[in-house]
Design an enzyme around this catalytic site. Structure first.
Site, PDB file in Angstrom:
ATOM      1  N   ASP A   1      16.558  11.275  -7.980  1.00 13.77           N
ATOM      2  CA  ASP A   1      18.355  11.479  -8.202  1.00 13.77           C
ATOM      3  C   ASP A   1      18.860  11.333  -6.783  1.00 13.77           C
ATOM      4  O   ASP A   1      19.781  11.694  -6.033  1.00 13.77           O
ATOM      5  CB  ASP A   1      18.726  12.736  -8.403  1.00 13.77           C
ATOM      6  CG  ASP A   1      17.985  12.918  -9.984  1.00 13.77           C
ATOM      7  OD1 ASP A   1      18.039  12.112 -10.614  1.00 13.77           O
ATOM      8  OD2 ASP A   1      18.053  14.895 -10.647  1.00 13.77           O
TER       9      ASP A   1
ATOM     10  N   LYS B   1       3.002   4.342  -0.786  1.00 12.77           N
ATOM     11  CA  LYS B   1       3.487   5.415  -2.118  1.00 12.77           C
ATOM     12  C   LYS B   1       4.899   6.071  -2.093  1.00 12.77           C
ATOM     13  O   LYS B   1       4.845   7.422  -1.236  1.00 12.77           O
ATOM     14  CB  LYS B   1       2.409   6.051  -2.057  1.00 12.77           C
ATOM     15  CG  LYS B   1       0.965   5.931  -2.428  1.00 12.77           C
ATOM     16  CD  LYS B   1       0.418   5.242  -1.163  1.00 12.77           C
ATOM     17  CE  LYS B   1      -1.478   4.293  -1.526  1.00 12.77           C
ATOM     18  NZ  LYS B   1      -1.801   4.293  -0.002  1.00 12.77           N
TER      19      LYS B   1
ATOM     20  N   ASP C   1      -0.605  18.012  19.970  1.00 10.99           N
ATOM     21  CA  ASP C   1       0.072  18.854  20.858  1.00 10.99           C
ATOM     22  C   ASP C   1       0.368  20.028  19.813  1.00 10.99           C
ATOM     23  O   ASP C   1       1.613  20.736  20.095  1.00 10.99           O
ATOM     24  CB  ASP C   1       1.021  18.454  21.528  1.00 10.99           C
ATOM     25  CG  ASP C   1      -0.283  17.753  22.458  1.00 10.99           C
ATOM     26  OD1 ASP C   1      -0.626  18.117  22.604  1.00 10.99           O
ATOM     27  OD2 ASP C   1       1.157  17.393  23.481  1.00 10.99           O
TER      28      ASP C   1
ATOM     29  N   HIS D   1       0.954  -1.137   0.258  1.00  8.48           N
ATOM     30  CA  HIS D   1      -0.080   0.096   0.207  1.00  8.48           C
ATOM     31  C   HIS D   1       0.759   1.128  -0.015  1.00  8.48           C
ATOM     32  O   HIS D   1       0.279   2.563  -0.252  1.00  8.48           O
ATOM     33  CB  HIS D   1      -0.665  -0.253   1.405  1.00  8.48           C
ATOM     34  CG  HIS D   1      -1.967   0.829   0.898  1.00  8.48           C
ATOM     35  ND1 HIS D   1      -2.032   1.582   2.342  1.00  8.48           N
ATOM     36  CD2 HIS D   1      -3.204   1.417   0.005  1.00  8.48           C
ATOM     37  CE1 HIS D   1      -4.011   2.646   2.410  1.00  8.48           C
ATOM     38  NE2 HIS D   1      -3.548   2.308   1.048  1.00  8.48           N
TER      39      HIS D   1
ATOM     40  N   HIS E   1      -9.201  11.505   2.089  1.00  9.30           N
ATOM     41  CA  HIS E   1      -8.755  10.191   1.650  1.00  9.30           C
ATOM     42  C   HIS E   1      -6.708  10.277   3.313  1.00  9.30           C
ATOM     43  O   HIS E   1      -6.075   9.106   2.639  1.00  9.30           O
ATOM     44  CB  HIS E   1      -7.957   9.596   0.758  1.00  9.30           C
ATOM     45  CG  HIS E   1      -7.556   8.325   0.291  1.00  9.30           C
ATOM     46  ND1 HIS E   1      -5.969   8.311  -0.107  1.00  9.30           N
ATOM     47  CD2 HIS E   1      -7.805   7.097   0.635  1.00  9.30           C
ATOM     48  CE1 HIS E   1      -6.127   6.771  -0.408  1.00  9.30           C
ATOM     49  NE2 HIS E   1      -6.915   6.241   0.314  1.00  9.30           N
TER      50      HIS E   1
ATOM     51  N   LYS F   1      -4.096  10.531   5.462  1.00 14.16           N
ATOM     52  CA  LYS F   1      -3.694   9.616   6.710  1.00 14.16           C
ATOM     53  C   LYS F   1      -3.021  10.159   7.541  1.00 14.16           C
ATOM     54  O   LYS F   1      -1.894  10.045   7.646  1.00 14.16           O
ATOM     55  CB  LYS F   1      -3.180   8.623   6.202  1.00 14.16           C
ATOM     56  CG  LYS F   1      -3.802   7.490   4.821  1.00 14.16           C
ATOM     57  CD  LYS F   1      -3.805   7.489   4.378  1.00 14.16           C
ATOM     58  CE  LYS F   1      -3.891   6.930   3.159  1.00 14.16           C
ATOM     59  NZ  LYS F   1      -5.541   6.174   3.270  1.00 14.16           N
TER      60      LYS F   1
END
Length: 482
Positions: free
Chosen positions: A229, A224, A407, A222, A400, A402
């Site tokens: 470079d 990404k 604080d 899952h 979507h 996450k």
């Protein structure tokens, strides 16, 4: 007794035996064990098929070995940092890293997540802005491009990406693309033909021997990641597809969170990609050449650890990081996630935080993309409403992101949702960020989203229909295996 009754009795008997032998042999947690028993006993034949597709236990198989990590040539730096932490000699460069030394230490010692404090971070919450920046960075690449996504759609955005990567490969830039075969199931050889013909390399994670049948429905990659470079890294929630630009009428605007990082945290992103690539590749393994880890000039002072987790891990590293952040909160917690199915430890931590006077804020989508997951999420949301948490339903499309902010000092952004699948079953990666400015910026993005969200009060929640309550109860019972 006729043959039909005899066969039916045999099937039921064998299914009961299979349920108790196989499920307990898997040694899952109690919640998952009972959920699978329910499925296997109530729907004997279909339950057996579902188990074959969803319940293989890859925790017995070590997919990534420390010997492989050593090859990267960075183990000396890791050992040096571990030694400094153990002897209390490490010199922190910013307040937030020092303030959360316990979290840093846990990620370092048990996930080999090196702390770097010389990073510059740009936050993207809009798909068009993210891909404009990514395409521009790819256009400027001179040495190599490493790109990894769970989903690469065969649509307009996907084609634009492949055309650009093909162009760079023709220019002599080394291009590698890693995708999850199940997430990117619409991809085919024709879609990748030009890139491969130009010298680009493409690998699929956990491919199937059959085009339309992949029994590994769990244990998907899952992550990404993009590394350009060896100096620029991307990590976050956006996949590649038109829907992530807000072009899918079903979802409308797509709200996500992604990071562009410059600094030595890119070394850790690069290492994660190499490990995943070499696991997927059979003939094109990447050697750990120094050129893949070039010298990087300090761009800022943001502290970052790149933390990975997956079914091959002994510990649930990202979940443990979430727990440590939540339990350390003194004033506020901000969570954005499309799927909110916490296990008992995370749910209890959030309950205790709210009961202790910490302001707990959670944002989930107002529209679901997976109905069972959505109903299960609502059942857990109800538990937190009882203890005074603020819950927002994002209504400006689909959220979507996450993200977890504590604080206004530290944050986590990546690919892991607050659910059993991300904690136990998928291969995930998150950036744990130690910087007040970035944490405050993420909090401000949350506040902006509040303006296009609906506050779910306990009064509104209690007015839901009896049918919704039934669906919530069933979904929650199955939540450990959703």
């Amino acid at each position: 007794m006729n043959i039909t009754s005899w066969l039916l009795g045999l099937i039921i008997f064998l299914n009961i035996v299979f349920a108790f032998v196989v499920i307990f042999q898997e040694r899952r947690d109690v919640g998952a064990t009972w959920a699978w028993l329910l499925v296997l006993l109530l729907i004997p034949i279909a339950g057996f098929i579902l188990y074959l597709f969803f319940a293989q236990n890859f925790r017995r198989k070590k997919l990534f070995f420390w010997d492989d990590i050593k090859k990267r040539g960075l183990d000396q730096g890791l050992k040096s940092q571990v030694s400094q932490f153990r002897s209390q000699r490490f010199q922190f460069r910013n307040y937030s890293s020092a303030r959360y030394k316990d979290l840093v230490t846990m990620n370092l010692l048990y996930n080999q997540a090196v702390l770097s404090e010389d990073n510059q971070v740009k936050i993207f919450t809009d798909g068009r802005e993210k891909f404009d920046a990514l395409f521009n960075d790819i256009e400027q690449a001179t040495d190599f491009i490493h790109l990894q996504y769970y989903i690469i759609q065969k649509d307009k955005l996907g084609k634009q990406l492949m055309e650009l990567l093909t162009k760079k490969a023709k220019e002599g830039v080394e291009v590698r693309v890693l995708y999850d075969e199940l997430g990117s199931r619409r991809m085919n050889k024709k879609f990748l033909k030009d890139l491969r013909a130009a010298g680009g390399q493409v690998e699929a994670f956990f491919p199937s021997k059959f085009r339309l049948i992949n029994i590994r429905l769990n244990y998907r990659n899952h992550r990404k990641l993009v590394i350009i470079d060896g100096k620029i890294g991307y990590v976050g929630g956006f996949n590649v597809g038109d829907e992530y630009l807000g072009l899918d009428p079903k979802f409308g605007y797509w709200r996500d969170t992604h990071l562009r990082i410059e600094g030595t945290a890119v070394y850790s992103i690069q290492t994660r990609f190499i490990l995943d690539w070499n696991q997927a590749s059979h003939i094109h393994d990447i050697a750990y050449f120094p050129s893949l880890f070039p010298h990087i000039e300090a761009k800022g002072n943001v502290g970052i650890q790149i933390v990975s987790s997956g079914p091959e891990s002994e510990f649930e590293h990202i979940k443990n990081g979430y727990l440590k952040m939540i339990t350390s909160a003194r004033s506020s917690i901000y969570i954005q996630t499309p799927y909110f199915i916490p296990d008992a430890s995370v749910l209890d931590a959030l309950r205790v935080a709210s009961l202790s006077g910490v302001e707990v804020n959670i944002m989930i989508p107002d529209k679901p993309d997976h109905m069972f997951v959505y109903w299960a999420s609502l059942s857990y949301i109800g538990e937190l409403l009882k203890v005074g948490a603020n819950v927002y339903l994002y209504s400006n499309g689909f959220i979507h992101a996450k993200t977890l902010v504590v604080d206004e000092e530290i944050a986590s952004v990546g690919t892991a949702n607050i659910d059993f699948r991300s904690f136990k079953l998928n291969f995930e990666v998150n950036a744990f960020i130690y910087d007040e400015r970035i944490a405050q910026q993420l909090r401000q993005e949350f506040k902006k989203d509040v303006s296009v969200s609906t506050l779910l009060t306990m009064e509104k929640y209690m007015k839901r229909s009896r049918w919704i309550k039934i669906k919530e109860s069933i979904s929650r019972l199955l939540s450990p295996i959703l």
